[in-house]
Design a protein around this motif. Structure first.
Motif, PDB file in Angstrom:
ATOM      1  N   ASN A 291      93.089 -78.340  85.419  1.00 15.39           N
ATOM      2  CA  ASN A 291      93.788 -77.605  86.644  1.00 15.39           C
ATOM      3  C   ASN A 291      95.623 -77.957  87.048  1.00 15.39           C
ATOM      4  OD1 ASN A 291      91.791 -75.578  86.284  1.00 15.39           O
ATOM      5  ND2 ASN A 291      91.290 -76.274  88.169  1.00 15.39           N
ATOM      6  N   GLU A 292      95.695 -78.985  87.575  1.00 19.81           N
ATOM      7  CA  GLU A 292      96.947 -79.496  87.632  1.00 19.81           C
ATOM      8  C   GLU A 292      97.786 -79.834  86.684  1.00 19.81           C
ATOM      9  OE1 GLU A 292      93.851 -80.624  90.692  1.00 19.81           O
ATOM     10  OE2 GLU A 292      94.300 -80.629  88.400  1.00 19.81           O
TER      11      GLU A 292
ATOM     12  N   LEU B  62      94.457 -81.244  94.816  1.00 20.82           N
ATOM     13  CA  LEU B  62      96.041 -81.320  93.553  1.00 20.82           C
ATOM     14  C   LEU B  62      96.922 -81.950  94.154  1.00 20.82           C
ATOM     15  CD1 LEU B  62      96.207 -77.235  94.208  1.00 20.82           C
ATOM     16  CD2 LEU B  62      95.272 -78.019  92.476  1.00 20.82           C
TER      17      LEU B  62
ATOM     18  N   PRO C 258      90.061 -79.242  88.127  1.00 19.50           N
ATOM     19  CA  PRO C 258      90.184 -80.729  88.543  1.00 19.50           C
ATOM     20  C   PRO C 258      91.072 -81.500  87.966  1.00 19.50           C
ATOM     21  CG  PRO C 258      89.304 -78.860  90.467  1.00 19.50           C
ATOM     22  CD  PRO C 258      88.663 -78.833  89.238  1.00 19.50           C
TER      23      PRO C 258
ATOM     24  N   GLU D 113      88.361 -83.217  98.275  1.00 18.35           N
ATOM     25  CA  GLU D 113      87.619 -82.210  97.459  1.00 18.35           C
ATOM     26  C   GLU D 113      86.133 -82.284  98.479  1.00 18.35           C
ATOM     27  OE1 GLU D 113      87.512 -80.048  94.911  1.00 18.35           O
ATOM     28  OE2 GLU D 113      89.661 -79.815  95.371  1.00 18.35           O
TER      29      GLU D 113
END
Length: 168
Positions: A54-55, A2, A87, A163
């Protein structure tokens, strides 16, 4: 992987027209380096592809037939034929063909919805172009090109390691 909360907060403050301009500059730089990118899409060239990191507070809609990118605030209603969400750094790694998209999809790290044939055509087009985003985007940094490339390579390697992935 993230993006850090402080950085994410700063990105949230970026006005949409500025985010659009930056996205357009990078996209145009990318297409200059890879002019035949969308040639392999065939009948899917008119498809619209949404990418939702997503971030980030932004979503991106790519229209290959127009060779255009549109930037939206995350959560805005997008009209896309296919949507890929995940991500940020995984989306970039996927664009470069450096990670196994199928594995990311089946492990639920990426969400893909819409026209799967169009997504497969895009994936094949990306795979055919030997994309190196670090080099492509560093070129936009002008005299800071070398430093920008080192920074981008470091960031992507660190992000994927977080990740549990390696850059192929």
């Amino acid at each position: 992987m993230l993006i850090r909360p402080k950085l994410s907060g700063a990105i949230r403050a970026v006005p949409l027209p500025i985010a659009q301009r930056v996205a357009t500059l990078l996209f145009d730089q990318f297409l200059t380096k890879h002019p035949a990118l969308f040639d392999r899409l065939g009948c899917f060239e008119t498809s619209r592809f949404a990418f939702i990191p997503n971030e980030l507070p932004f979503a991106f809609l790519i229209c290959p037939a127009k060779k255009a990118i549109q930037t939206y605030r995350r959560g805005a209603r997008l009209t896309a034929d296919a949507t890929i969400e995940g991500p940020f750094f995984l989306l970039l790694a996927l664009a470069e063909g450096r990670v196994d998209g199928d594995a990311l999809f089946f492990s639920r790290r990426l969400t893909v919805t819409g026209n799967m044939e169009a997504v497969l055509a895009l994936r094949n087009a990306l795979d055919d172009n030997n994309i190196d985003l670090a080099e492509d985007f560093a070129n936009a940094a002008g005299p800071l090109q070398s430093a920008a490339k080192v920074a981008i390579v470091f960031l992507r390697k660190h992000a994927l390691r977080a990740e549990g992935l390696a850059w192929n």
